[in-house]
Design a protein around this motif. Structure first.
Motif, mmCIF file in Angstrom:
data_model
loop_
_atom_site.group_PDB
_atom_site.id
_atom_site.type_symbol
_atom_site.label_atom_id
_atom_site.label_comp_id
_atom_site.label_asym_id
_atom_site.label_seq_id
_atom_site.Cartn_x
_atom_site.Cartn_y
_atom_site.Cartn_z
ATOM 1 N N CYS A 114 39.091 51.014 42.721
ATOM 2 C CA CYS A 114 39.326 49.600 42.016
ATOM 3 C C CYS A 114 40.559 49.176 41.784
ATOM 4 O O CYS A 114 40.962 47.964 41.916
ATOM 5 C CB CYS A 114 38.398 49.863 40.643
ATOM 6 S SG CYS A 114 36.598 50.333 41.073
ATOM 7 N N PHE A 115 41.692 50.203 41.260
ATOM 8 C CA PHE A 115 42.914 49.671 40.977
ATOM 9 C C PHE A 115 43.563 49.134 42.304
ATOM 10 O O PHE A 115 44.040 48.037 42.151
ATOM 11 C CB PHE A 115 43.733 51.147 40.780
ATOM 12 C CG PHE A 115 45.210 50.772 40.528
ATOM 13 C CD1 PHE A 115 45.821 50.070 39.567
ATOM 14 C CD2 PHE A 115 45.999 51.313 41.377
ATOM 15 C CE1 PHE A 115 47.060 49.542 39.570
ATOM 16 C CE2 PHE A 115 47.465 51.139 41.184
ATOM 17 C CZ PHE A 115 48.075 50.251 40.306
ATOM 18 N N ALA A 116 43.253 49.789 43.378
ATOM 19 C CA ALA A 116 43.979 49.210 44.828
ATOM 20 C C ALA A 116 43.596 47.711 44.897
ATOM 21 O O ALA A 116 44.188 46.810 45.377
ATOM 22 C CB ALA A 116 43.860 49.861 45.760
ATOM 23 N N GLU A 117 42.027 47.373 44.838
ATOM 24 C CA GLU A 117 41.402 45.899 44.999
ATOM 25 C C GLU A 117 42.079 45.154 44.048
ATOM 26 O O GLU A 117 42.297 44.036 44.365
ATOM 27 C CB GLU A 117 40.136 46.158 44.886
ATOM 28 C CG GLU A 117 39.433 44.873 45.179
ATOM 29 C CD GLU A 117 37.673 45.005 45.370
ATOM 30 O OE1 GLU A 117 37.181 43.791 45.195
ATOM 31 O OE2 GLU A 117 37.251 46.148 45.157
ATOM 32 N N ALA A 118 42.130 45.308 42.688
ATOM 33 C CA ALA A 118 42.582 44.645 41.686
ATOM 34 C C ALA A 118 44.233 44.414 42.132
ATOM 35 O O ALA A 118 44.549 43.131 41.874
ATOM 36 C CB ALA A 118 42.723 45.339 40.249
ATOM 37 N N ARG A 121 44.202 41.671 44.678
ATOM 38 C CA ARG A 121 43.712 40.316 44.158
ATOM 39 C C ARG A 121 44.886 39.698 43.185
ATOM 40 O O ARG A 121 44.898 38.379 43.228
ATOM 41 C CB ARG A 121 42.689 40.430 43.568
ATOM 42 C CG ARG A 121 41.268 40.542 44.516
ATOM 43 C CD ARG A 121 40.051 40.972 43.686
ATOM 44 N NE ARG A 121 39.532 40.087 42.973
ATOM 45 C CZ ARG A 121 38.282 40.219 42.255
ATOM 46 N NH1 ARG A 121 37.752 41.333 42.189
ATOM 47 N NH2 ARG A 121 38.059 39.229 41.501
ATOM 48 N N LEU A 122 45.584 40.439 42.444
ATOM 49 C CA LEU A 122 46.803 39.805 41.842
ATOM 50 C C LEU A 122 47.927 39.459 42.601
ATOM 51 O O LEU A 122 48.265 38.224 42.305
ATOM 52 C CB LEU A 122 47.212 41.016 41.064
ATOM 53 C CG LEU A 122 46.290 41.625 39.642
ATOM 54 C CD1 LEU A 122 46.952 42.807 39.125
ATOM 55 C CD2 LEU A 122 46.332 40.217 38.706
ATOM 56 N N ALA A 123 48.104 40.239 43.464
ATOM 57 C CA ALA A 123 49.070 39.536 44.704
ATOM 58 C C ALA A 123 48.829 38.290 45.243
ATOM 59 O O ALA A 123 49.764 37.304 45.377
ATOM 60 C CB ALA A 123 49.246 40.616 45.638
ATOM 61 N N THR A 146 45.065 48.816 49.143
ATOM 62 C CA THR A 146 45.532 47.391 48.803
ATOM 63 C C THR A 146 45.857 46.983 50.066
ATOM 64 O O THR A 146 45.520 45.717 50.375
ATOM 65 C CB THR A 146 46.804 47.493 47.673
ATOM 66 O OG1 THR A 146 46.426 48.254 46.662
ATOM 67 C CG2 THR A 146 47.455 46.292 47.757
ATOM 68 N N ALA A 147 46.516 47.704 50.926
ATOM 69 C CA ALA A 147 46.911 47.218 52.288
ATOM 70 C C ALA A 147 45.811 46.708 53.178
ATOM 71 O O ALA A 147 45.725 45.489 53.793
ATOM 72 C CB ALA A 147 47.655 48.113 53.093
ATOM 73 N N ALA A 148 44.783 47.581 52.917
ATOM 74 C CA ALA A 148 43.278 47.084 53.617
ATOM 75 C C ALA A 148 42.931 45.806 52.937
ATOM 76 O O ALA A 148 42.391 44.789 53.849
ATOM 77 C CB ALA A 148 42.411 48.252 53.870
#
Length: 480
Positions: A114-118, A121-123, A146-148
């Motif tokens: 969840c952190f990586a997905e957030a 989306r912030l980026a 996050t990269a994915a």
């Protein structure tokens, strides 16, 4: 240049290891070069209280749950920090990854998925009031997904992925992949699948635009089976985008001339009295005896770190009976594997007044050990970069290290040539075993017994430039 720097820990908010030091210092060095940088991490218990005047920036729905984004600065830093707040996942007792019983949280895949997905989306500008990143800089497996997620969007920010320790691969069963509801196409050898499990680290490697490690030597080592932890083939394939950028140290925090943790501050010109005062205070703090009855002066050896086999502390235990025949004492700080904790606690009782040990982590004591010790031992089997060997040199403490990873990049071995030309800063040994440790310590004791060699090693080390400015320039070039 807008950069979103994502990490699972960062000083002074939360720390379990060297990643926190990097995430606490590198963004500030980049900001000094004109980078518009944000640091993002989970809002663990107590972290919001450490921000100056936090304000609510926005909210994201992640996997159907409300994640609040808080914005603020840490004292003394110009860098904005974003904390992703969802108490059911992050507001727990314990460290970021483990319970108070030092057991990994069973839902870590969900927490950092969840952190990586957030972060992704912030980026892309969601929940940020319109701020969008040009580059996302992810660190270790907790940010790998996050990269994915970014690769699903076109255009999207570029992704730089830094490996701080390849041994931690974010490995979870396929059931975790399915629970996260990740795109089915990601379960592939060219994706997250790693020997039948999901590796979040592999996601970061595979989908990154650039991969860095925290020292040039470690970037070479991880392409070999010995250090690759099963990723060596992939990293060899990805080698055109792989480079090593040496970590720096925060010379405002680690400076013996201004360090408020010390009994007495000192510089290179006041090294002897400064070290002596700190040595006496440290011995009293750890209950070390003032004398050993040896004809030659006793030498105090500092040891700080996770008590794990990676760090070579099992080897130190094996070598202890012979080490204790030498005119030395040990000042130790760390925690880790229960068997090693018990072994060193037993050694304290077995050698009273010879070994001072504090289990756990104490930032102030870490500084006092660096200032009070004569030598600093790092027998790591592998070491991506290491920071304490750089702190040691800054404090006039001679490092004794295994020739591996960043230790080999940062410590200049004392040879006839390097002693003569004034570049030697420590002792480097080749074998990560009891014999190697004993060889390194005995060599170091011989050098310290020579006042000229000792002063040369100390002053050469104190004059080294390990500041973040050079590393930050290399990262900025990579971002561009």
């Amino acid at each position: 240049m807008k950069v979103l720097f994502a990490a699972s820990e960062a000083l002074p908010l939360v720390k379990t290891g060297g990643l926190a030091d990097v995430a606490g210092a590198l963004p500030g060095a980049l900001a000094a070069l004109g980078v518009d940088i944000r640091v993002v991490l989970p809002a663990y218990r107590g972290t919001l209280d450490k921000l100056e005047s936090p304000t609510r920036l926005g909210e994201l729905k992640v996997r159907g749950q409300p994640f609040v984004i808080w914005q603020g600065r840490v004292p003394g830093s110009p860098v904005l920090h974003w904390l992703i707040d969802y108490p059911p996942l992050y507001g727990r007792e314990g460290d970021p990854y483990h319970s108070r019983q030092h057991q990994p949280w069973p839902d870590n895949a969900w927490r950092y998925g969840c952190f990586a997905e957030a972060v992704a989306r912030l980026a892309l500008g969601e929940g940020t009031g319109g701020w969008k990143a040009d580059v996302v800089h992810g660190n270790d497996w907790q940010t790998g997904l996050t990269a994915a997620w970014l690769k699903l969007r076109d255009p999207s920010p570029r992704f730089v992925f830094t490996i701080h320790n390849l041994a931690y691969s974010g490995l979870f069963p396929r059931s975790a992949f399915e629970a996260l509801g990740l795109p089915p196409g990601w379960w592939a050898i060219d994706g997250l699948e790693f020997h039948g499990q999901m590796s979040m680290l592999k996601a970061g490697l595979y989908w990154a635009d650039a991969i860095t490690t925290v020292s040039p030597n470690y970037a070479r080592e991880i392409r070999s089976p010995r250090f690759g932890h099963g990723f060596d083939g992939l990293l060899e394939h990805l080698s055109p985008r792989l480079s090593g950028i040496l970590n720096g140290i925060d010379d405002a925090v680690w400076n013996p001339a201004t360090d408020g943790h010390l009994a007495q501050t000192y510089t290179a010109s006041s090294l002897r009295p400064g070290k002596a005062a700190n040595r006496a205070a440290l011995s009293a703090e750890l209950g070390l005896s003032p004398g050993l009855g040896h004809e030659s002066p006793q030498t105090l050896i500092g040891i700080i770190g996770r008590l794990t086999e990676q760090k070579g502390f099992d080897v130190v235990l094996q070598a202890l009976p012979e080490l204790m025949q030498l005119p030395i004492q040990l000042a130790m700080l760390g925690a880790g594997e229960p068997e090693l904790e018990r072994g060193f606690a037993k050694a304290v009782a077995q050698y009273p007044g010879r070994i001072g040990l504090k289990l756990g982590y104490d930032e102030g004591l870490a500084h006092r050990i660096e200032a009070g010790a004569d030598l600093f031992l790092m027998p790591s089997r592998f070491e991506p970069c290491g920071l304490n060997q750089m702190y040691s040199q800054r404090y006039g403490t001679v490092p004794v290290v295994h020739r591996v990873g960043g230790l080999a990049d940062t410590v200049v071995d004392a040879t006839t040539r390097t002693l003569k030309n004034g570049t030697a800063t420590g002792v480097v040994f080749d074998d990560a075993d009891a014999g190697g440790v004993l060889y390194g310590i005995r060599r170091a004791l011989e050098l310290l017994a020579d006042p000229v060699a000792r002063a040369g090693l100390q002053h050469s080390g104190m004059n080294r430039d390990f500041t973040w400015a050079n590393s930050a320039r290399q990262y900025l070039a990579l971002y561009r």
